[in-house]
Design a protein around this motif. Structure first.
Motif, PDB file in Angstrom:
ATOM      1  N   GLN A   1      -0.053   6.538   3.389  1.00  0.00           N
ATOM      2  CA  GLN A   1      -1.358   6.063   3.864  1.00  0.00           C
ATOM      3  C   GLN A   1      -1.175   5.087   5.028  1.00  0.00           C
ATOM      4  O   GLN A   1      -1.835   5.186   6.065  1.00  0.00           O
ATOM      5  CB  GLN A   1      -2.104   5.380   2.703  1.00  0.00           C
TER       6      GLN A   1
ATOM      7  N   LEU B   1      -2.940  -6.832  18.149  1.00  0.00           N
ATOM      8  CA  LEU B   1      -2.716  -5.535  17.487  1.00  0.00           C
ATOM      9  C   LEU B   1      -1.846  -5.708  16.240  1.00  0.00           C
ATOM     10  O   LEU B   1      -2.138  -5.142  15.176  1.00  0.00           O
ATOM     11  CB  LEU B   1      -2.066  -4.556  18.479  1.00  0.00           C
ATOM     12  N   VAL B   2      -0.803  -6.521  16.356  1.00  0.00           N
ATOM     13  CA  VAL B   2       0.075  -6.765  15.206  1.00  0.00           C
ATOM     14  C   VAL B   2      -0.683  -7.487  14.086  1.00  0.00           C
ATOM     15  O   VAL B   2      -0.539  -7.152  12.905  1.00  0.00           O
ATOM     16  CB  VAL B   2       1.339  -7.547  15.642  1.00  0.00           C
TER      17      VAL B   2
ATOM     18  N   ASN C   1      -3.848  -7.253  13.516  1.00  0.00           N
ATOM     19  CA  ASN C   1      -4.738  -6.232  12.961  1.00  0.00           C
ATOM     20  C   ASN C   1      -4.004  -5.352  11.946  1.00  0.00           C
ATOM     21  O   ASN C   1      -4.543  -5.008  10.892  1.00  0.00           O
ATOM     22  CB  ASN C   1      -5.278  -5.381  14.127  1.00  0.00           C
ATOM     23  N   ILE C   2      -2.758  -5.013  12.237  1.00  0.00           N
ATOM     24  CA  ILE C   2      -1.959  -4.162  11.351  1.00  0.00           C
ATOM     25  C   ILE C   2      -1.550  -4.905  10.082  1.00  0.00           C
ATOM     26  O   ILE C   2      -1.684  -4.393   8.968  1.00  0.00           O
ATOM     27  CB  ILE C   2      -0.694  -3.657  12.088  1.00  0.00           C
ATOM     28  N   LEU C   3      -1.058  -6.132  10.261  1.00  0.00           N
ATOM     29  CA  LEU C   3      -0.540  -6.886   9.109  1.00  0.00           C
ATOM     30  C   LEU C   3      -1.663  -7.343   8.175  1.00  0.00           C
ATOM     31  O   LEU C   3      -1.406  -7.775   7.055  1.00  0.00           O
ATOM     32  CB  LEU C   3       0.280  -8.090   9.579  1.00  0.00           C
TER      33      LEU C   3
ATOM     34  N   GLY D   1      -4.541  -2.092   3.196  1.00  0.00           N
ATOM     35  CA  GLY D   1      -5.329  -0.891   2.906  1.00  0.00           C
ATOM     36  C   GLY D   1      -6.819  -1.090   3.135  1.00  0.00           C
ATOM     37  O   GLY D   1      -7.642  -0.332   2.620  1.00  0.00           O
TER      38      GLY D   1
ATOM     39  N   VAL E   1       0.853  -1.199   0.000  1.00  0.00           N
ATOM     40  CA  VAL E   1       0.000   0.000   0.000  1.00  0.00           C
ATOM     41  C   VAL E   1       0.886   1.246   0.000  1.00  0.00           C
ATOM     42  O   VAL E   1       2.061   1.173   0.362  1.00  0.00           O
ATOM     43  CB  VAL E   1      -0.918   0.042   1.248  1.00  0.00           C
TER      44      VAL E   1
ATOM     45  N   VAL F   1      -9.562  -2.022   9.738  1.00  0.00           N
ATOM     46  CA  VAL F   1      -9.100  -2.600  11.000  1.00  0.00           C
ATOM     47  C   VAL F   1     -10.334  -2.996  11.815  1.00  0.00           C
ATOM     48  O   VAL F   1     -11.467  -2.715  11.421  1.00  0.00           O
ATOM     49  CB  VAL F   1      -8.194  -1.624  11.788  1.00  0.00           C
TER      50      VAL F   1
ATOM     51  N   GLY G   1      -5.306  -5.550   8.234  1.00  0.00           N
ATOM     52  CA  GLY G   1      -6.091  -4.375   7.861  1.00  0.00           C
ATOM     53  C   GLY G   1      -5.285  -3.219   7.285  1.00  0.00           C
ATOM     54  O   GLY G   1      -5.708  -2.577   6.310  1.00  0.00           O
ATOM     55  N   LEU G   2      -4.120  -2.941   7.846  1.00  0.00           N
ATOM     56  CA  LEU G   2      -3.351  -1.784   7.353  1.00  0.00           C
ATOM     57  C   LEU G   2      -2.451  -2.139   6.171  1.00  0.00           C
ATOM     58  O   LEU G   2      -2.308  -1.346   5.243  1.00  0.00           O
ATOM     59  CB  LEU G   2      -2.511  -1.164   8.481  1.00  0.00           C
ATOM     60  N   LEU G   3      -1.840  -3.313   6.207  1.00  0.00           N
ATOM     61  CA  LEU G   3      -0.940  -3.676   5.105  1.00  0.00           C
ATOM     62  C   LEU G   3      -1.725  -3.886   3.800  1.00  0.00           C
ATOM     63  O   LEU G   3      -1.172  -3.772   2.710  1.00  0.00           O
ATOM     64  CB  LEU G   3      -0.142  -4.944   5.458  1.00  0.00           C
TER      65      LEU G   3
END
Lengths: 354, 354
Positions: free
Chosen positions: A288, B240-241, B243-245, B251, A284, B254, B247-249
């Motif tokens: 962002q 939390l990790v 969730n990041i890897l 795009g 991504v 979360v 939802g955020l990775l």
């Protein structure tokens, strides 16, 4: 845990120069000496004293004893565009680990992701240091390591698994990065030891005594007891998987085969690692990702708190705060530790800057 | 947990054909219908009834409601030799997840390792199914998923994190593979619900009541309470990790942004995944790896047991044993579940094979 009378504040740069000088006196190449000194002092700065300069003595003993090599080659045994197998040559664990995460990062830079399995390493200190190198390249860094068997299988009463550590570092924007660094036991043995020294009791779900009964008496735990995995069967499963992805995927040792760092100074430990790197921008847009990281961190921190809780932290935050404090105020070292350093300095014909 | 009078044993193939027929009646392409039916029935076979055919109803409702698409394209948004970003098109989670792990495996086959981040997926059922596909190719498979926020941050009293699941599958030789499949809460909410129904108490470290106090009363927990992460701050950090890897990775969403599967049938959930595959033979000779896996599994199983422990299991072993049993004896379904299926069959003008 330490009264003010038996600790002394030491500037981190003084401590780093001393650690580096010790390694150089023992023949460690300057670059490796500086790197290893940096990892130890960084652990102290971050408040992880159990993995800081306290290890300088045993590392020195292992170099002198032959269990750690200062010159053996660190080989890439085989590799593909996204993977590699590395032989650490029984070098200082930190030197091997940095080479391995850098190789994983180089692969991620080329093809998006990189994974490096490492055998024939040594104790690598605090895990967080290595994935944190990936932060500078805007990557996610991952480090797993196995370790000497000190923990039971779930339901077991025999040391068959290590209190295996793993760490993940993820960059944010305005906020500090998230750095998760943990091991698979309920606690570090050091905490049991400290409670025993102070005559305090410990929670009943930390350890088993040598008969396999849960105990709140740290002394009973210390005398032949067993560390329990965190989260019961869940921590057991995670520790086993870490053991496999390090020791078996690299063709090196598993926890039951790893050599005790303290009791056998002459034999290489064969600690094994797995290093991973992901190049965020290949998934991504980086800006962002970073601004959403900030948002997520603030959601955690800003969420409603339980009564009596002053602040909610994200993983690694306490360590960053401690680092800021200790960079300014100095690193608190027990006077016994300083005395040990003075003795080491004398033996090595070094000036002790304390 | 279920008395013999209110369950009925159903042959897995009957259940799979029925599930597939339901999906096909709703317009799901045959291949996707069969795959999704297979994942649900596999969960039941493995004893994970909470993620089995019990979900058939809500999946059907979401297809009818528009929250799950049956035809939208599943796009590879961007890719490199070792990585990809995929948009799941709000299709059935299982269909998206299989495409993603297969892409990760194809990349691992080419370059040693593959990582695929996925956004715009739906609930994917039991995680283990997907990394287990990698076993057939002698790879290590990894699946992470985020999920609706039901859990607190450590110290918090607000739902900001999902009981995020993750799974790792690793092949062995003569022994069964190791399949770790867990979520980040102390327990599944289902266990709290069952205890409440039976009027039993629960351990004090599972959940908080709505005031934030630990409770052993499942009814109090159920009424606005909060799930605690497993292993305290450690499970919080892992969740939390994950969730990041995911939802955020990718795009995508979360946990706090994910749409509730049950209460909003019309809106895509945007569950996100991360899939990984490692080709073992690119690291070490496959036969060596497998025989050492056997050895390690036997070390765990054969290690000294605590008093009262009959057997030490490795992750996934109980599920393999349950699968063998249920393939022979049938899957125990509550009669209320069978009644629901009969009603669904009638509505869809299908023959109910029960």
């Amino acid at each position: 845990m330490m009264s003010e009378t038996n600790v002394q504040l030491v500037d981190w740069q003084v401590l780093k120069r001393f650690s580096q000088a010790v390694f150089e006196k023992l023949g460690v190449p300057q670059e490796d000496a500086e790197l290893t000194a940096d990892t130890l002092v960084m652990a102290n700065l971050r408040g992880v004293d159990s993995h800081g300069v306290i290890r300088l003595k045993v590392y020195s003993q292992r170099i002198k004893g032959g269990g750690v090599s200062i010159t053996a080659p660190i080989d890439i045994v085989q590799e593909t565009p996204a993977s590699a197998l590395m032989d650490g040559g029984a070098r200082l664990g930190q030197v091997v680990a940095v080479k391995a995460i850098e190789l994983a990062m180089a692969k991620a830079k080329e093809v998006g992701a990189g994974v490096v399995a490492v055998r024939n390493g040594s104790h690598l200190g605090a895990c967080a240091y290595f994935p944190m190198l990936a932060l500078e390249e805007d990557m996610v860094g991952v480090t797993l390591s196995n370790s000497l068997a000190t923990m039971v299988a779930w339901g077991g009463l025999e040391r068959v698994l290590g209190n295996n550590p793993f760490a993940v570092a993820i960059p944010a924007g305005e906020e500090r990065p998230i750095v998760l660094d943990m091991a698979c036991g309920t606690v570090a043995w050091g905490k049991v030891f400290v409670a025993a020294q102070k005559g305090e009791s410990i929670p009943g779900d930390w350890v088993l005594d040598k008969e396999g009964d849960p105990t709140t008496d740290p002394q009973r735990a210390w005398e032949g007891g067993f560390m329990l995995p965190f989260g019961q069967h869940k921590g057991y499963g995670i520790s086993l998987v870490v053991n496999i992805l390090t020791g078996l995927l690299s063709g090196g040792s598993v926890s039951t085969e790893i050599v005790d760092m303290y009791s056998d100074l002459a034999r290489p430990q064969d600690v094994c690692y797995l290093m991973g790197a992901l190049d965020i921008a290949r998934f991504v847009p980086l800006e962002q990702f970073k601004s959403r990281m900030d948002e997520l961190i603030r959601t955690m921190r800003g969420s409603k708190k339980r009564e009596g809780v002053e602040r909610i932290y994200v993983p690694g935050e306490k360590e960053f705060l401690e680092e800021e404090k200790r960079r300014k105020e100095g690193i608190p070292l027990p006077v016994a530790q300083i005395a040990e350093f003075k003795k080491m300095a004398q033996e090595l014909d070094l000036e002790a800057p304390f």
